[in-house]
Design a protein around this motif. Structure first.
Motif, PDB file in Angstrom:
ATOM      1  N   GLU A   1       0.843  -1.190   0.000  1.00 40.35           N
ATOM      2  CA  GLU A   1       0.000   0.000   0.000  1.00 40.35           C
ATOM      3  C   GLU A   1       0.878   1.240   0.000  1.00 40.35           C
ATOM      4  O   GLU A   1       2.020   1.218   0.480  1.00 40.35           O
ATOM      5  CB  GLU A   1      -0.926   0.024   1.224  1.00 40.35           C
ATOM      6  CG  GLU A   1      -1.966  -1.083   1.251  1.00 40.35           C
ATOM      7  CD  GLU A   1      -2.954  -0.918   2.400  1.00 40.35           C
ATOM      8  OE1 GLU A   1      -2.846   0.096   3.121  1.00 40.35           O
ATOM      9  OE2 GLU A   1      -3.819  -1.791   2.570  1.00 40.35           O
TER      10      GLU A   1
ATOM     11  N   ASP B   1       1.772   5.046   1.377  1.00 37.66           N
ATOM     12  CA  ASP B   1       1.593   5.709   2.673  1.00 37.66           C
ATOM     13  C   ASP B   1       0.619   6.876   2.514  1.00 37.66           C
ATOM     14  O   ASP B   1       0.057   7.105   1.434  1.00 37.66           O
ATOM     15  CB  ASP B   1       2.937   6.147   3.261  1.00 37.66           C
ATOM     16  CG  ASP B   1       3.634   7.228   2.438  1.00 37.66           C
ATOM     17  OD1 ASP B   1       2.964   7.904   1.629  1.00 37.66           O
ATOM     18  OD2 ASP B   1       4.861   7.392   2.587  1.00 37.66           O
ATOM     19  N   GLN B   2       0.411   7.636   3.588  1.00 40.74           N
ATOM     20  CA  GLN B   2      -0.592   8.699   3.569  1.00 40.74           C
ATOM     21  C   GLN B   2      -0.257   9.809   2.588  1.00 40.74           C
ATOM     22  O   GLN B   2      -1.121  10.602   2.190  1.00 40.74           O
ATOM     23  CB  GLN B   2      -0.750   9.285   4.976  1.00 40.74           C
ATOM     24  CG  GLN B   2       0.524   9.908   5.535  1.00 40.74           C
ATOM     25  CD  GLN B   2       0.330  10.427   6.943  1.00 40.74           C
ATOM     26  OE1 GLN B   2      -0.755  10.303   7.521  1.00 40.74           O
ATOM     27  NE2 GLN B   2       1.373  11.024   7.509  1.00 40.74           N
ATOM     28  N   ASN B   3       1.016   9.881   2.183  1.00 42.14           N
ATOM     29  CA  ASN B   3       1.433  10.864   1.195  1.00 42.14           C
ATOM     30  C   ASN B   3       1.467  10.301  -0.225  1.00 42.14           C
ATOM     31  O   ASN B   3       1.927  10.973  -1.156  1.00 42.14           O
ATOM     32  CB  ASN B   3       2.817  11.414   1.556  1.00 42.14           C
ATOM     33  CG  ASN B   3       2.816  12.140   2.892  1.00 42.14           C
ATOM     34  OD1 ASN B   3       1.943  12.970   3.150  1.00 42.14           O
ATOM     35  ND2 ASN B   3       3.769  11.800   3.754  1.00 42.14           N
TER      36      ASN B   3
ATOM     37  N   LEU C   1      -2.843  11.960  -5.131  1.00 42.20           N
ATOM     38  CA  LEU C   1      -3.814  11.719  -4.071  1.00 42.20           C
ATOM     39  C   LEU C   1      -5.243  11.967  -4.550  1.00 42.20           C
ATOM     40  O   LEU C   1      -6.192  11.733  -3.804  1.00 42.20           O
ATOM     41  CB  LEU C   1      -3.502  12.609  -2.864  1.00 42.20           C
ATOM     42  CG  LEU C   1      -2.122  12.380  -2.213  1.00 42.20           C
ATOM     43  CD1 LEU C   1      -1.913  13.351  -1.052  1.00 42.20           C
ATOM     44  CD2 LEU C   1      -1.978  10.944  -1.740  1.00 42.20           C
TER      45      LEU C   1
ATOM     46  N   ASP D   1      -5.993   3.171  -1.270  1.00 42.59           N
ATOM     47  CA  ASP D   1      -7.181   3.292  -0.412  1.00 42.59           C
ATOM     48  C   ASP D   1      -8.030   4.478  -0.834  1.00 42.59           C
ATOM     49  O   ASP D   1      -7.546   5.455  -1.372  1.00 42.59           O
ATOM     50  CB  ASP D   1      -6.767   3.459   1.047  1.00 42.59           C
ATOM     51  CG  ASP D   1      -6.269   2.138   1.642  1.00 42.59           C
ATOM     52  OD1 ASP D   1      -6.738   1.077   1.206  1.00 42.59           O
ATOM     53  OD2 ASP D   1      -5.396   2.194   2.528  1.00 42.59           O
TER      54      ASP D   1
END
Length: 652
Positions: A566, A568-570, A622, A652
């Protein structure tokens, strides 16, 4: 450089008295034999493969061959091939429905129990890697001249607000003139809707309750009990439902407009399932509100799925009642109302609007829902974009979002006239949605007019196109044994190796994680040039190996090592690799879910790339309208255009 056979091969092909004698007796046969031998020699040469690629037929064990109507790549790397009844009336009547799971790495096969006839269903990738499959076949068509009993749609009404009523298959509806029709499916009519109103007199005193009852209504296909013209109905009439008693007999009745012996189209089902790639089985979820055959399912930026169009449970094109599936609740809700012909090609674009390329697979009037445009789902507005060349030949055309997705350019390739039209076009057209006023421009032409062309995005940013036919369903032996690459940078085609298996109606092509392209299916109407012999469904599988995998062997490809599954958040992920120095770009490619050469799941996203001595870090946008949630294939590509074997990464 032209290839010439060696002296030894020339002697084999053209030398010797036997060949000379054969040529003298039958020159065309000898020439054809020699040309075939030379062609086989030419395409086997390393230099040829490095320039044009190569094809190889897959040896599929007999017990696993099927009429591949649908093909979807799962995040396990396996390919789900769905036939359902496979356009085979006998299998439909017997309730024999087929699905096969193929592992391209091990070349193994597994039969999957198939609970419904998913023939001509819709499908879409879900965020967790499951495949949503919705719709399919409730009844096969009956052509003009073959309809023995009048039939059509019966609207069944229920005026009781107190109870729903279920009518079993075989329920009899009697007309005022005594003609009887029989329902072909079970149907449940909900309770009528009761509304209460309160109003006031001018003096402020409350007026008594007022009640308004609105009858509930459903459709069911009915067929006359007797053959012949006496059962024809051309005017609206109300029908009594036999077998009901008491209040039910008064509250429940049928209404039909026309019940004739005209062609009766396919009818859809409401069933929906998720295919679980880990458990390798279909899992039922809530059914759709509308039955759908030939629907399009497209994943939205929030992971929900929009179901559009299709033929309903009486064989009519769904008039515009679209619905949305939520994978969290496993239920459907009402979507924005808009009419499209069946299997419309709808692509999620940056910002969340859907672009309709005009490509579709058939059913619906020629003058309705055929114009391309941008659909704003929130406002439910549609901005038509006209100006495409040969606008009357968008049926059975191919279309795709060109790589990289960030450019927001789409392409339409080939197509034909509505229905069984003789028209086909070599036209391609492109549109830039980032332009101030998006408009189609004409692109390079295909070698000839082509319907059912398959188009596949490759990791090197080219588009591979293959197959198709010049005429409706390959009539008159019109399959096109050609393939080509479209180069977005130069806006031009270049030749690719020729396939050996023809592909027309009901055919698919998809990108495999190792960078090859697999092709399936084909359902010709006839099997000869004179259209006298019925066609046979093509069950052979053929795989194309692009030029970038020839020359240097497998060891020449860049290799991605360990890394996360996956971002990461960035939106970043780092992978170890000894090939960092020669890697020049990275692409995130969504796995295909394709039927009737239509694949709205395809997209290739450009990733940011940072290299270190023994690792590369990739960065994904994103923006979920660019990268809808789900599993993707991550390819890195070296300076020579060679891609790695893909790593599976989840967004996600």
């Amino acid at each position: 450089m032209a290839y010439r056979p060696s002296k030894k091969l020339k002697k084999t092909l053209l030398g010797g008295g036997a060949v000379v004698l054969l040529a003298g007796l039958n020159a065309p046969a000898a020439l054809s034999f020699a040309q075939a031998k030379y062609h086989a020699y030419k395409i086997s040469q390393p230099g040829y493969k490095a320039r044009y690629g190569s094809w190889q037929q897959l040896d599929v064990p007999g017990g696993y061959r099927l009429n591949a109507i649908h093909a979807a790549l799962l995040h396990t790397g396996k390919v789900l091939l769905i036939a359902g009844s496979g356009n085979n009336q006998k299998k439909f009547d017997a309730g024999t429905f087929d699905t096969v799971l193929w592992d391209p790495v091990r070349n193994t096969y597994k039969k999957i129990p198939t609970p419904e006839d998913f023939f001509c269903a819709g499908h879409s990738q879900l965020p967790d890697g499951r495949l949503l499959v919705a719709g399919g076949t409730a009844r096969y068509e009956v052509l003009d001249g073959e309809v023995k009993r009048a039939g059509g749609g019966m609207r069944v009404k229920n005026e009781s607000p107190d109870k729903a009523v279920t009518l079993k298959k075989g329920t009899v509806f009697r007309s005022p003139t005594g003609v009887e029709y029989v329902s072909k499916f079970d149907v449940t009519v909900p309770k009528a809707k009761r509304e209460f109103k309160i109003s006031y007199f001018t003096s402020g005193q409350m007026k008594p309750w007022e009640t308004k009852v609105t009858a509930a209504e459903v459709r069911v296909f009915v067929e006359a009990r007797k053959e012949g013209p006496k059962a024809l109905t051309t005017e609206a009439a109300q029908y009594k439902v036999l077998g009901l008693k008491g209040k039910d007999a008064a509250n429940v009745y049928g209404i039909a407009q026309r019940l004739t012996t005209e062609k009766q189209d396919f009818q859809g089902i409401k069933a929906a399932y998720e295919f679980d790639p880990k458990a390798e089985k279909y899992v039922p979820v809530a059914p759709m509100k509308d039955a759908r055959w030939y629907p399009t399912l497209v994943t939205l930026q929030d992971g929900r799925v929009l179901a559009v169009s299709g033929l309903n449970d009486v064989g009519d094109v769904v008039p515009g009642d679209n619905e949305i599936y939520d994978p969290k609740t496993k239920k459907w809700t009402k979507g924005p109302f808009r009419y499209f012909p069946t299997y419309p090609a709808l692509f999620l674009t940056q910002g969340g609007k859907l672009f309709y390329t005009g490509s579709n697979a058939g059913y619906g009037p020629a003058e309705k829902g055929r114009v391309p445009g941008l659909w704003d789902l929130k406002k439910n507005t549609f901005q038509e974009i006209r100006g495409i060349t040969d606008p009357d030949q968008l049926e059975t055309s191919a279309s795709l979002l060109l790589p990289p997705a960030q450019d927001q350019k789409l392409m339409v390739l080939g197509g034909g006239g509505v229905g069984e039209s003789e028209l086909s076009t070599a036209r391609t057209a492109l549109i830039d949605l980032k332009a101030p006023r998006p408009a189609f421009r004409t692109g390079p032409s295909l070698p000839q007019g082509t319907r059912y062309l398959s188009s596949v995005l490759l990791p090197d940013d080219t588009v591979f196109t293959t197959g198709g036919s010049a005429k409706y369903r390959g009539r008159s032996a019109s399959d096109i044994l050609k393939a080509q690459f479209y180069e977005p940078r130069t806006d031009s085609f270049r030749e690719a190796a020729e396939p050996t298996v023809g592909r027309n109606y009901h055919s698919e092509a998809l990108l495999l994680p190792d960078g090859r392209v697999a092709t399936f299916g084909s359902d010709p109407l006839f099997g000869d040039k004179d259209n006298t012999k019925l066609g046979t469904f093509e069950q052979r599988v053929e795989i194309f190996t692009p030029p970038y995998l020839h020359g240097g062997g497998a060891e020449a490809r860049p290799v991605l090592g360990e890394g996360p599954e996956e971002f990461d958040q960035n939106g970043r992920a780092t992978f170890r690799t000894k090939d960092a120095a020669r890697i020049t770009k990275a692409r995130l490619i969504r796995p295909s879910a394709v039927t009737h050469t239509t694949d709205v799941e395809q997209r290739s996203v450009e990733l940011g790339l940072v290299k270190s001595g023994d690792a590369v870090t990739v960065a994904a946008p994103l923006d979920r309208t660019l990268v809808p949630p789900g599993w993707y294939m991550l390819f890195v590509v070296d300076k020579d255009g060679r891609p790695s074997v893909a790593k599976w990464v989840r967004v996600d």
